[in-house]
Structure formats: structure tokens, C-alpha cells
Design a protein around this motif. Structure first.
Motif, PDB file in Angstrom:
ATOM      1  N   SER A   1     -16.594  14.228  12.776  1.00 16.93           N
ATOM      2  CA  SER A   1     -15.667  14.084  11.658  1.00 16.93           C
ATOM      3  C   SER A   1     -14.380  13.473  12.209  1.00 16.93           C
ATOM      4  N   ILE A   2     -13.970  12.335  11.680  1.00 20.32           N
ATOM      5  CA  ILE A   2     -12.832  11.571  12.188  1.00 20.32           C
ATOM      6  C   ILE A   2     -11.641  11.705  11.231  1.00 20.32           C
ATOM      7  N   ALA A   3     -10.467  11.938  11.791  1.00 19.23           N
ATOM      8  CA  ALA A   3      -9.235  11.996  10.989  1.00 19.23           C
ATOM      9  C   ALA A   3      -8.877  10.588  10.509  1.00 19.23           C
ATOM     10  N   VAL A   4      -8.632  10.471   9.220  1.00 21.40           N
ATOM     11  CA  VAL A   4      -8.230   9.201   8.615  1.00 21.40           C
ATOM     12  C   VAL A   4      -7.076   9.453   7.647  1.00 21.40           C
ATOM     13  N   GLU A   5      -6.460   8.379   7.223  1.00 23.51           N
ATOM     14  CA  GLU A   5      -5.487   8.441   6.140  1.00 23.51           C
ATOM     15  C   GLU A   5      -6.032   7.641   4.975  1.00 23.51           C
ATOM     16  N   ALA A   6      -5.907   8.177   3.774  1.00 28.76           N
ATOM     17  CA  ALA A   6      -6.298   7.455   2.561  1.00 28.76           C
ATOM     18  C   ALA A   6      -5.053   6.794   1.985  1.00 28.76           C
TER      19      ALA A   6
ATOM     20  N   ALA B   1       0.833  -1.201   0.000  1.00 26.70           N
ATOM     21  CA  ALA B   1       0.000   0.000   0.000  1.00 26.70           C
ATOM     22  C   ALA B   1       0.869   1.254   0.000  1.00 26.70           C
ATOM     23  N   HIS B   2       0.329   2.349  -0.543  1.00 27.10           N
ATOM     24  CA  HIS B   2       1.021   3.637  -0.584  1.00 27.10           C
ATOM     25  C   HIS B   2       0.122   4.724  -0.006  1.00 27.10           C
ATOM     26  N   PHE B   3       0.708   5.532   0.886  1.00 27.63           N
ATOM     27  CA  PHE B   3      -0.024   6.645   1.473  1.00 27.63           C
ATOM     28  C   PHE B   3      -0.403   7.639   0.381  1.00 27.63           C
ATOM     29  N   VAL B   4      -1.652   8.118   0.402  1.00 22.92           N
ATOM     30  CA  VAL B   4      -2.139   9.083  -0.580  1.00 22.92           C
ATOM     31  C   VAL B   4      -2.306  10.459   0.065  1.00 22.92           C
ATOM     32  N   ARG B   5      -3.097  10.513   1.166  1.00 25.97           N
ATOM     33  CA  ARG B   5      -3.352  11.814   1.787  1.00 25.97           C
ATOM     34  C   ARG B   5      -4.040  11.652   3.132  1.00 25.97           C
ATOM     35  N   GLU B   6      -3.971  12.720   3.919  1.00 22.52           N
ATOM     36  CA  GLU B   6      -4.764  12.806   5.140  1.00 22.52           C
ATOM     37  C   GLU B   6      -6.148  13.318   4.759  1.00 22.52           C
ATOM     38  N   ALA B   7      -7.148  12.893   5.504  1.00 19.53           N
ATOM     39  CA  ALA B   7      -8.518  13.304   5.201  1.00 19.53           C
ATOM     40  C   ALA B   7      -9.346  13.247   6.478  1.00 19.53           C
ATOM     41  N   PHE B   8     -10.594  13.700   6.371  1.00 16.34           N
ATOM     42  CA  PHE B   8     -11.561  13.600   7.459  1.00 16.34           C
ATOM     43  C   PHE B   8     -12.820  12.981   6.908  1.00 16.34           C
ATOM     44  N   THR B   9     -13.517  12.226   7.759  1.00 20.53           N
ATOM     45  CA  THR B   9     -14.812  11.691   7.363  1.00 20.53           C
ATOM     46  C   THR B   9     -15.850  12.800   7.458  1.00 20.53           C
ATOM     47  N   GLU B  10     -16.988  12.593   6.818  1.00 19.04           N
ATOM     48  CA  GLU B  10     -18.099  13.497   7.072  1.00 19.04           C
ATOM     49  C   GLU B  10     -18.483  13.301   8.539  1.00 19.04           C
ATOM     50  N   PRO B  11     -19.174  14.259   9.161  1.00 19.61           N
ATOM     51  CA  PRO B  11     -19.477  14.154  10.593  1.00 19.61           C
ATOM     52  C   PRO B  11     -20.606  13.168  10.896  1.00 19.61           C
ATOM     53  N   ALA B  12     -20.357  11.899  10.621  1.00 15.47           N
ATOM     54  CA  ALA B  12     -21.370  10.866  10.829  1.00 15.47           C
ATOM     55  C   ALA B  12     -20.765   9.598  11.431  1.00 15.47           C
ATOM     56  N   TYR B  13     -19.625   9.718  12.105  1.00 16.77           N
ATOM     57  CA  TYR B  13     -18.910   8.550  12.629  1.00 16.77           C
ATOM     58  C   TYR B  13     -18.568   8.751  14.097  1.00 16.77           C
TER      59      TYR B  13
END
Length: 116
Positions: free
Chosen positions: A61-66, A28-40
Motif C-alpha cells: 500500500s503506497i502513500a499518495v495524494e489525491a 490543481a487543488h489538493f484534496v486528501r492524503e490516501a493509500f493505494t490498495e496493497p498491489a503496487y
């Protein structure tokens, strides 16, 4: 041509954390940092893993990595996950929908909510 799948991860699969080696193991390769919509929301599983689940009310809204994960590595990656963590669709704040690591309801039931 190799097919890749975008996967949103949080917790120990993120860069620099305990199980990030599993991402490397499947190419796997890191693409970007992101956030979920505020539903988690997030729950602590044995004070070791977070489990994210989509909720109808009270979401954040939860911090995730794509990550770009080779399609053939997805099943192996899932087999390495803690039982009760699964792959499902995750809605990002920017409107993109990707696959992501989620917790099954039975796994989160009675566990400590760590969303904040």
C-alpha cells in the motif's frame, strides 16, 4: 462549469516537494492524503523520481495524494512528467478508483525497488 479529474500522485509532485509547482501551474487543488490498495511497488528513477507500478504479487500500500486537476490541464501536466511516467487507473485502499501517475515497465526495469 469546469470539469476536474482526481489524480493520485506520489513523489516529487506531492505538496512541498520539487515538482509540486507543476500541480499549481495547471490549477490543481489538493484534496486528501490516501493509500493505494496493497498491489503496487515503487522504483527509484535516477535517485530523483519514484515510479509506481501495479503488480500481481508482492504489492504494498503506497502513500499518495489525491488532487483535483482541471481536465484541460491533464495533458500539459503529463507533458511535464519524466519520460516513461504515464497516467493510468489507481485503486485506492478505500475502494475508490482514480487516475494516477504510474511508471511504464521499461522505466522500472533494472531500477532499485524502493517500496519499503
Amino acid at each position: 462549469m469546469e470539469t476536474t479529474v482526481y489524480l493520485a500522485v506520489n513523489g516529487t509532485l506531492m505538496r512541498g516537494l520539487e515538482l509540486n509547482g507543476n500541480m499549481m501551474l495547471v490549477g490543481a487543488h489538493f484534496v486528501r492524503e490516501a493509500f493505494t490498495e496493497p498491489a503496487y511497488r515503487l522504483w527509484s528513477i535516477h535517485d530523483r523520481h519514484p515510479a509506481m507500478m501495479r503488480v500481481n504479487q508482492g504489492g504494498a500500500s503506497i502513500a499518495v495524494e489525491a488532487w483535483a486537476v482541471p481536465a484541460q490541464g491533464m495533458s500539459f501536466l503529463l507533458l511535464l512528467e519524466t519520460p516513461g511516467l504515464c497516467i493510468g487507473k489507481v485503486h485506492l485502499l478505500d475502494g475508490e478508483e482514480v487516475l494516477g501517475v504510474l511508471g511504464e515497465p521499461f522505466l522500472c526495469e533494472g531500477k532499485k525497488d524502493i517500496t519499503e
